[in-house]
Enzyme design. Sequence first.
Site, PDB file in Angstrom:
ATOM      1  N   CYS A 133      -0.675   3.783  -6.564  1.00  0.00           N
ATOM      2  CA  CYS A 133      -1.624   3.140  -5.650  1.00  0.00           C
ATOM      3  C   CYS A 133      -1.799   1.727  -6.186  1.00  0.00           C
ATOM      4  O   CYS A 133      -2.033   1.545  -7.389  1.00  0.00           O
ATOM      5  CB  CYS A 133      -2.954   3.887  -5.644  1.00  0.00           C
ATOM      6  SG  CYS A 133      -4.300   2.967  -4.831  1.00  0.00           S
ATOM      7  N   CYS A 190       0.861  -1.179   0.000  1.00  0.00           N
ATOM      8  CA  CYS A 190       0.000   0.000   0.000  1.00  0.00           C
ATOM      9  C   CYS A 190       0.899   1.231   0.000  1.00  0.00           C
ATOM     10  O   CYS A 190       1.658   1.458   0.958  1.00  0.00           O
ATOM     11  CB  CYS A 190      -0.870  -0.021   1.258  1.00  0.00           C
ATOM     12  SG  CYS A 190      -1.909   1.426   1.467  1.00  0.00           S
TER      13      CYS A 190
HETATM   14  N1  DGL Z   1      -3.871   0.483  -2.255  1.00  0.00           N
HETATM   15  C1  DGL Z   1      -3.518   1.612  -1.503  1.00  0.00           C
HETATM   16  C2  DGL Z   1      -2.304   2.346  -2.039  1.00  0.00           C
HETATM   17  O1  DGL Z   1      -1.468   1.736  -2.657  1.00  0.00           O
HETATM   18  C3  DGL Z   1      -4.530   2.505  -0.907  1.00  0.00           C
HETATM   19  C4  DGL Z   1      -5.857   2.672  -1.530  1.00  0.00           C
HETATM   20  C5  DGL Z   1      -6.789   3.322  -0.528  1.00  0.00           C
HETATM   21  O2  DGL Z   1      -7.232   2.592   0.353  1.00  0.00           O
HETATM   22  O3  DGL Z   1      -7.015   4.534  -0.635  1.00  0.00           O
HETATM   23  O4  DGL Z   1      -2.147   3.513  -1.814  1.00  0.00           O
END
Ligand code: DGL
Length: 259
Positions: free
Chosen positions: A172, A71
């Site tokens: 993301c 993440c």
């Molecule tokens: N998948 C996450 C990232 O790489 C976050 C997405 C979210 O929950 O806003 O930032």
Amino acid sequence: MLRIGVFDSGIGGLTVLRECVRLLPRATFYYLGDNRRAPYGSRPAGEIVSFTREALSFFRKEGVDAAVLACNTATAVCAAQMRGEFSFPVIGTEPAVLPAARAAQRVLVLCTPRTAVSVRLCSLLSRCPDTHFTVFGAPRLAAAVEERMRGGTLSLSDHLPAGNYGAVVLGCTHYAFLKEEISAFYSAPVFDSAAGVARRLFSLLEGDADDEAGIKNHICKVLNKNKSLQKMTQKNIYFVGNDSIFNESVYKRMFIFDI
Ligand code: DGL
């Protein structure tokens, strides 16, 4: 046997998990997606720290040898802090800015609003002074990806800025599910971080050229006997947490035939 925890706010980290499984097919993985509290990208930093700490504490109970923050948002907000709090290595996920900057002079960085304002992204971009970056924190795109996987519809033009760019960085992990579509939307190559994170994990655990550098042979822990971990799919992946069934079904649907 190596045990690795992989954490994301939801399904985005599955794209990182797939690459980690490819490189470490004999390791055991625990995938924890916090889908019910996603998206993280518009939450206050304090909440993201506390949710990430919760996830890593769970992995600690399971005796993992390393954890991956799959993440970008959690990495930007608290990877450094988590490394101070946990004794196992914590590998973060960062936007693939450097390879994109090698490919083009005008680069669009798509990420969550929280990552967009992070010091970490700012310092990453400052390493490429000759590249013109446009950073766009998409307020609802990660949520829309979650919804699409549950049957909802998603139109990219509702979420993405117009413009001409030579390369696009997916900052993301959720956006990696849209890789081909985003590439077609901008007619530009798209860079995501999943393979880079997996390589970093591999070199940390297995060592690069010198096996002594890896921790593989130095660690052997006993797996907790926890009933919630009875569910295992191919390639030694345990899907854990409240949305384990959903995450497992997305993983199988998207990836099971190409691993
Ligand atoms: N998948 C996450 C990232 O790489 C976050 C997405 C979210 O929950 O806003 O930032």
